[in-house]
Write a protein that holds these residues in place. Structure first.
Motif, mmCIF file in Angstrom:
data_model
loop_
_atom_site.group_PDB
_atom_site.id
_atom_site.type_symbol
_atom_site.label_atom_id
_atom_site.label_comp_id
_atom_site.label_asym_id
_atom_site.label_seq_id
_atom_site.Cartn_x
_atom_site.Cartn_y
_atom_site.Cartn_z
ATOM 1 N N ALA A 43 0.909 -1.314 0.119
ATOM 2 C CA ALA A 43 -0.031 0.112 -0.037
ATOM 3 C C ALA A 43 0.848 1.284 -0.151
ATOM 4 C CB ALA A 43 -0.922 -0.068 1.117
ATOM 5 N N LYS A 44 0.528 2.034 -0.992
ATOM 6 C CA LYS A 44 1.208 3.210 -1.069
ATOM 7 C C LYS A 44 1.018 4.403 0.081
ATOM 8 C CE LYS A 44 -2.098 5.240 -4.241
ATOM 9 N NZ LYS A 44 -2.224 5.453 -5.854
ATOM 10 N N ASP A 45 -0.161 4.283 0.822
ATOM 11 C CA ASP A 45 -0.734 5.264 1.676
ATOM 12 C C ASP A 45 -0.052 4.853 3.188
ATOM 13 O OD1 ASP A 45 -2.238 3.207 2.000
ATOM 14 O OD2 ASP A 45 -4.115 4.347 2.194
ATOM 15 N N GLU A 46 0.728 3.852 3.436
ATOM 16 C CA GLU A 46 1.223 3.680 4.446
ATOM 17 C C GLU A 46 2.599 3.986 4.799
ATOM 18 O OE1 GLU A 46 -1.700 -0.521 5.306
ATOM 19 O OE2 GLU A 46 0.624 -0.659 5.415
ATOM 20 N N LEU A 66 0.062 11.271 -3.021
ATOM 21 C CA LEU A 66 0.801 9.912 -2.681
ATOM 22 C C LEU A 66 1.648 9.312 -4.029
ATOM 23 C CD1 LEU A 66 -2.424 8.060 -1.472
ATOM 24 C CD2 LEU A 66 -0.453 8.982 0.084
ATOM 25 N N PRO A 67 2.906 8.779 -3.654
ATOM 26 C CA PRO A 67 3.720 8.144 -4.596
ATOM 27 C C PRO A 67 2.696 6.737 -5.194
ATOM 28 C CG PRO A 67 4.821 8.650 -2.763
ATOM 29 C CD PRO A 67 3.509 8.913 -2.418
ATOM 30 N N GLY A 105 3.950 18.654 13.169
ATOM 31 C CA GLY A 105 3.536 19.099 14.237
ATOM 32 C C GLY A 105 2.010 19.019 14.409
ATOM 33 N N SER A 106 1.246 18.543 13.173
ATOM 34 C CA SER A 106 -0.154 18.236 13.173
ATOM 35 C C SER A 106 -0.333 16.883 13.453
ATOM 36 C CB SER A 106 -0.485 18.642 11.715
ATOM 37 O OG SER A 106 0.096 17.590 10.714
ATOM 38 N N GLY A 107 0.723 15.873 13.305
ATOM 39 C CA GLY A 107 0.207 14.540 13.827
ATOM 40 C C GLY A 107 -0.008 13.617 12.257
ATOM 41 N N VAL A 108 -0.008 14.578 11.114
ATOM 42 C CA VAL A 108 -0.615 13.947 9.989
ATOM 43 C C VAL A 108 0.646 13.717 9.115
ATOM 44 C CG1 VAL A 108 -1.957 14.266 7.928
ATOM 45 C CG2 VAL A 108 -2.849 14.761 10.221
ATOM 46 N N PHE A 109 0.942 12.792 8.458
ATOM 47 C CA PHE A 109 1.927 12.528 7.293
ATOM 48 C C PHE A 109 1.337 12.726 6.157
ATOM 49 C CE2 PHE A 109 3.853 9.419 10.622
ATOM 50 C CZ PHE A 109 4.718 10.463 10.870
ATOM 51 N N THR A 110 1.980 13.854 5.197
ATOM 52 C CA THR A 110 1.380 14.276 4.076
ATOM 53 C C THR A 110 2.454 14.290 3.246
ATOM 54 O OG1 THR A 110 -0.101 15.884 5.282
ATOM 55 C CG2 THR A 110 0.100 16.199 2.892
ATOM 56 N N TRP A 111 2.385 13.360 1.941
ATOM 57 C CA TRP A 111 3.290 13.322 0.991
ATOM 58 C C TRP A 111 3.115 14.843 -0.084
ATOM 59 C CZ3 TRP A 111 7.304 10.361 0.803
ATOM 60 C CH2 TRP A 111 7.307 8.955 1.222
#
Length: 276
Positions: A43-46, A66-67, A105-111
């Protein structure tokens, strides 16, 4: 809102993935698993994160640009960001660059997909290596494709489609991505570079980028080279005393302190996994 996450004692099995260290955490992305003799891309979103202080794996679900799901991509951490370049999927080879901020700092991983850059990126490829030095990502080698107009001394042709004017083979060129200037640079490299290769290992000690082994056709090499990252001068093949490691690919080369490199594993010339 924090990104959804789950904790595990071990990460999901895989091969051909990226793994890069930032502070006390190891970040793992991509790769594939073999199911009934078929390679299935993960999965590319993990993004899997191993915290070396508490010994716990967590999987985070990512968003943004997402890549594609790939194997053989090159991952590196620099200035709090994880960069992913190149790789291979069912559509072929990639020369796209992506990154995520590991400390937003947001806790979200964003590509984020790096689209607005200066200069010319490397040709599409996988199984390449990367050194991080100053604000630079420095890429070497890999297996991939080039058009007829892109052929040169830094490319060893393996296969070709004359109808499409497309060639596949191994690279030994150097490309630098300056993360501050958002620019691709191809420095003028002095002296003779190592033979084109893929699935080699690399490591950095001081201002020297080391390369060991790798594969060309069915040959797995055991030569050691280094590139001065200030002058762009390659060393010749470094003479190794003691018991010289045998040729291998898909191995690791890890700096230990300021003067030592730790070489482990890989595939032998007979494609047998090594534990040396």
């Amino acid at each position: 809102m924090a990104s959804p996450q789950q904790s595990y004692s071990v990460a999901e099995e895989r091969s051909g993935h990226c793994a890069a260290m930032d502070q006390h955490c190891l970040y793992v992305w991509g790769g594939y698993v073999t199911i009934e003799e078929n390679e299935v891309y993960l999965a590319k979103d993990e993004i899997w994160v191993y915290d070396s202080e508490c010994g716990l794996w967590k999987v985070h679900f990512t968003d943004g640009d997402l890549p594609p799901s790939m194997s053989g991509s090159c991952g590196a951490c620099l200035n709090g960001k994880l960069y992913i370049f190149g790789g291979y999927d069912d559509k072929g080879y990639s020369n796209q660059l992506y990154y995520m901020d590991l400390h937003s700092g947001s806790g979200v991983f964003t590509w984020k997909h790096v689209k607005n850059f200066q200069g010319k990126p490397p040709t599409p490829r996988d199984k390449l290596s990367c050194w991080t030095y100053k604000d630079w990502l420095i890429y070497f080698g890999g297996y991939g494709c080039r058009r007829h107009s892109e052929l040169g001394d830094c490319f060893d042709v393996h296969d070709a489609s004359w109808e499409e004017q497309m060639f596949w083979g191994w690279n030994n060129d150097i490309h630098v991505f300056d993360t501050e200037k958002q620019a691709w640079i191809q420095p003028e490299v002095k002296s003779t570079p190592p033979q084109p290769r893929a699935a080699h290992s690399c490591a950095i000690l001081g201002n020297k980028g080391y390369v060991f082994g790798g594969r060309v056709l069915q040959t797995r090499m055991n030569d050691l080279h280094f590139l001065n990252l200030d002058t762009w001068v390659w060393s010749g093949g470094i003479q190794i005393t003691g018991v010289k490691p045998r040729g291998r690919s898909w191995h690791t080369l890890t700096p230990i302190g300021e003067e030592h490199l730790f070489l482990f594993g890989g595939l032998s010339a007979e494609s047998v996994p090594l534990s040396e």
